[in-house]
Design a protein around this motif. Structure first.
Motif, mmCIF file in Angstrom:
data_model
loop_
_atom_site.group_PDB
_atom_site.id
_atom_site.type_symbol
_atom_site.label_atom_id
_atom_site.label_comp_id
_atom_site.label_asym_id
_atom_site.label_seq_id
_atom_site.Cartn_x
_atom_site.Cartn_y
_atom_site.Cartn_z
ATOM 1 N N ASP A 1 1.004 -39.937 9.374
ATOM 2 C CA ASP A 1 1.833 -39.107 7.897
ATOM 3 C C ASP A 1 1.455 -40.387 6.608
ATOM 4 O OD1 ASP A 1 4.447 -38.250 7.998
ATOM 5 O OD2 ASP A 1 4.786 -40.342 7.774
ATOM 6 N N LYS A 2 1.932 -39.230 6.148
ATOM 7 C CA LYS A 2 1.296 -39.881 4.854
ATOM 8 C C LYS A 2 2.067 -40.849 3.852
ATOM 9 C CE LYS A 2 3.584 -35.932 3.092
ATOM 10 N NZ LYS A 2 2.846 -34.180 1.263
ATOM 11 N N ILE A 3 3.769 -40.414 4.181
ATOM 12 C CA ILE A 3 4.773 -41.560 4.142
ATOM 13 C C ILE A 3 4.935 -42.463 4.543
ATOM 14 C CG2 ILE A 3 7.219 -41.445 3.703
ATOM 15 C CD1 ILE A 3 7.653 -38.452 3.833
ATOM 16 N N THR B 1 1.448 -44.463 3.186
ATOM 17 C CA THR B 1 2.477 -44.331 1.696
ATOM 18 C C THR B 1 2.899 -45.782 1.706
ATOM 19 O OG1 THR B 1 2.006 -42.738 1.047
ATOM 20 C CG2 THR B 1 2.135 -44.093 -0.709
ATOM 21 N N VAL C 1 -0.354 -36.606 -1.946
ATOM 22 C CA VAL C 1 0.858 -37.583 -1.970
ATOM 23 C C VAL C 1 1.920 -36.947 -3.077
ATOM 24 C CG1 VAL C 1 1.382 -40.084 -2.137
ATOM 25 C CG2 VAL C 1 -0.538 -38.947 -0.510
ATOM 26 N N SER D 1 7.840 -37.985 -4.973
ATOM 27 C CA SER D 1 9.155 -38.086 -3.172
ATOM 28 C C SER D 1 8.588 -38.003 -2.547
ATOM 29 C CB SER D 1 9.103 -36.220 -3.027
ATOM 30 O OG SER D 1 10.273 -35.817 -1.894
ATOM 31 N N ASP D 2 7.304 -38.383 -1.867
ATOM 32 C CA ASP D 2 6.699 -39.481 -0.992
ATOM 33 C C ASP D 2 6.429 -40.749 -0.815
ATOM 34 O OD1 ASP D 2 6.850 -36.779 0.646
ATOM 35 O OD2 ASP D 2 4.639 -36.175 -0.279
ATOM 36 N N ARG E 1 10.147 -42.226 -0.615
ATOM 37 C CA ARG E 1 11.283 -41.944 0.702
ATOM 38 C C ARG E 1 9.967 -43.118 1.564
ATOM 39 N NH1 ARG E 1 9.741 -36.040 2.798
ATOM 40 N NH2 ARG E 1 10.582 -36.810 4.806
ATOM 41 N N SER E 2 8.955 -43.181 1.026
ATOM 42 C CA SER E 2 7.918 -44.351 2.496
ATOM 43 C C SER E 2 8.332 -45.517 2.132
ATOM 44 C CB SER E 2 6.722 -44.422 1.501
ATOM 45 O OG SER E 2 6.535 -44.704 0.555
#
Length: 441
Positions: A137-139, A142, A401, A404-405, A408-409
């Protein structure tokens, strides 16, 4: 106009200039120089000159370019890549295993570098593409890289703790030992979060497939463990010799830089292109630090001339009638607020000359407070809207990415860091046990 109002005007002017996007050293230096000239006339110009001379005579500052050089040498010679491959193979079979390996990589890089910038560069260039390719999961990943890279300013040989030790007149060896256990504790808390999160949602961090695991033989696994020998050699030659009293701080940084160069030579990766890139990046980062320190020393001299330290003490203790712990918490909150606009070095050289005497007057241990300051800097690095690590990640991350991501991460990791800060505040022994045991304090 009262001195308190002048000090408030200086600080607000500096923050306003920073919000316009001016360089940190330019904003700090301009406000300091202008205030000095307006209040003391031609004599005020001596403040900036004295700050420059103080910086040039600051012998321990030699550690800064040497530690930076060491970190970039390890990065550019791909020694960090070998470490990541080792963690990738050994941790890959677990759900979230590659993310756990990334945290372990960051701890290893922190133990060889002392800066968060190098950790972020290594994580974003080596770990992030591999994690995304494996379906992580990229979030989450990161956030993993941002949180892991922040360990660089807490785990020995932390450059931030070196600078704090110079300003607060505290032994760097004790500060390094004090940061070791909280740093490892925080890394363990990050790993625990990843394990729990991926156990609850396996899709966030899929394990290596059976086919990939079958391709990796035990001989290859054992062989990859050799990748950890060089980093251990570098860490011992630098930090170990210093803690044993064999080398001074500056000699320790020189030994670390030399050991990193020898390691690259042994690996046959010390090419002219690698050396040119390492020297170019080292020069850029070192000059940035020195300009910030120079400007902040000038700013601090003007503040000291105004009697701002005494004014802050009178305001907290006299007018507000706050207790020691309430003042300490307000100081930590002010660091988080400033961290939205400044990096750790700028915060340290601006605020430490004001806060350190106050902390001492309140009866707190200055070594313990150095660890609190550093953990608070880690939180500030990742606090929106202008956290330092947020924009570093945005600059280094691939296009998929988004900002915003990245925002959120960081939520879960900021909560973990805040919990670690609270634990170290409530239980000072977490930080102080190792230096007290080692030095018999």
């Amino acid at each position: 106009m009262s001195y308190e109002l002048i000090a408030l005007l200086m600080f607000s002017s500096m923050m306003l200039l920073l919000l316009t996007g001016q360089r940190v050293f330019g904003a700090i230096g301009f406000v300091a120089s202008a205030a000095a000239l307006l209040m003391w006339g031609d004599g005020g110009s001596e403040m900036a000159f004295s700050a420059a001379m103080k910086l040039m005579k600051w012998y321990p500052l030699l550690t800064l370019p040497l530690f930076v050089y060491m970190g970039y040498m390890l990065s550019e010679s791909k020694i960090a890549d070998d470490l990541y491959r080792m963690f990738h193979v050994w941790m890959g079979p677990l759900n979230g295993g590659l993310a756990i390996g990334t945290i372990l990589l960051m701890v290893a890089v922190s133990a060889m570098n002392g800066l968060s910038v190098a950790g972020m560069a290594i994580g974003a260039s080596i770990a992030l593409p591999e994690l995304l390719r494996r379906g992580y999961d990229k979030i989450m990943v990161t956030g993993v890289i941002q949180a892991g890279s922040s360990l660089g300013i807490l785990v020995p040989p932390s450059v931030v703790l070196v600078l704090y030790g110079m300003i607060a007149r505290q032994p760097v060896s004790q500060l390094w030992l004090a940061g070791a256990v909280p740093g490892l504790m925080m890394a363990g808390m990050f790993i625990a979060y990843i394990v729990i999160r991926c156990w609850m949602q396996p899709s966030l961090g899929p394990s290596l497939s059976k086919e990939e695991r079958a391709e990796i033989t035990w001989e290859e696994k054992i062989s990859l463990l050799k990748a950890g020998i060089l980093p251990l050699f570098i860490f011992f030659s630098m930090t170990g010799l210093f803690l044993m009293g064999v080398t001074s701080l500056v000699e320790s940084s020189a030994v670390g830089a030399a050991a990193a160069t020898v390691a690259a030579l042994v690996k046959r990766r010390l090419t002219s292109a690698v050396m040119e890139e390492v020297l170019r990046k080292t020069l850029g980062i070192s000059c940035m630090f020195m300009w910030i320190i120079l400007a902040a020393l000038c700013f601090g001299a003007v503040f000291d001339g105004l009697g701002a330290v005494r004014a802050i003490e009178d305001f907290f203790v006299g007018r507000l009638g706050l207790g020691p712990w309430e003042i300490l918490i307000l100081m930590q909150l002010s660091f988080i607020l400033m961290g939205m606009f400044l990096d750790d070095t700028a915060m340290l050289v601006i605020v430490a000359p004001l806060y350190v005497p106050l902390v001492k007057m309140l009866g707190f241990d200055l070594v313990w407070y150095g660890v609190l300051y550093t953990i608070t800097c880690q939180i500030a690095y990742m606090t929106p809207p202008f956290g330092y690590n947020l924009f570093l990640m945005r600059a280094m991350a691939p296009p998929e990415v988004t900002l915003s991501d990245i925002y959120r991460s960081i939520g879960p990791f900021v909560l973990v860091m805040t919990l670690a800060l609270i634990l170290v505040m409530i239980f000072p022994e977490i930080a102080m046990w190792l230096p007290n045991t080692f030095y018999g304090r």
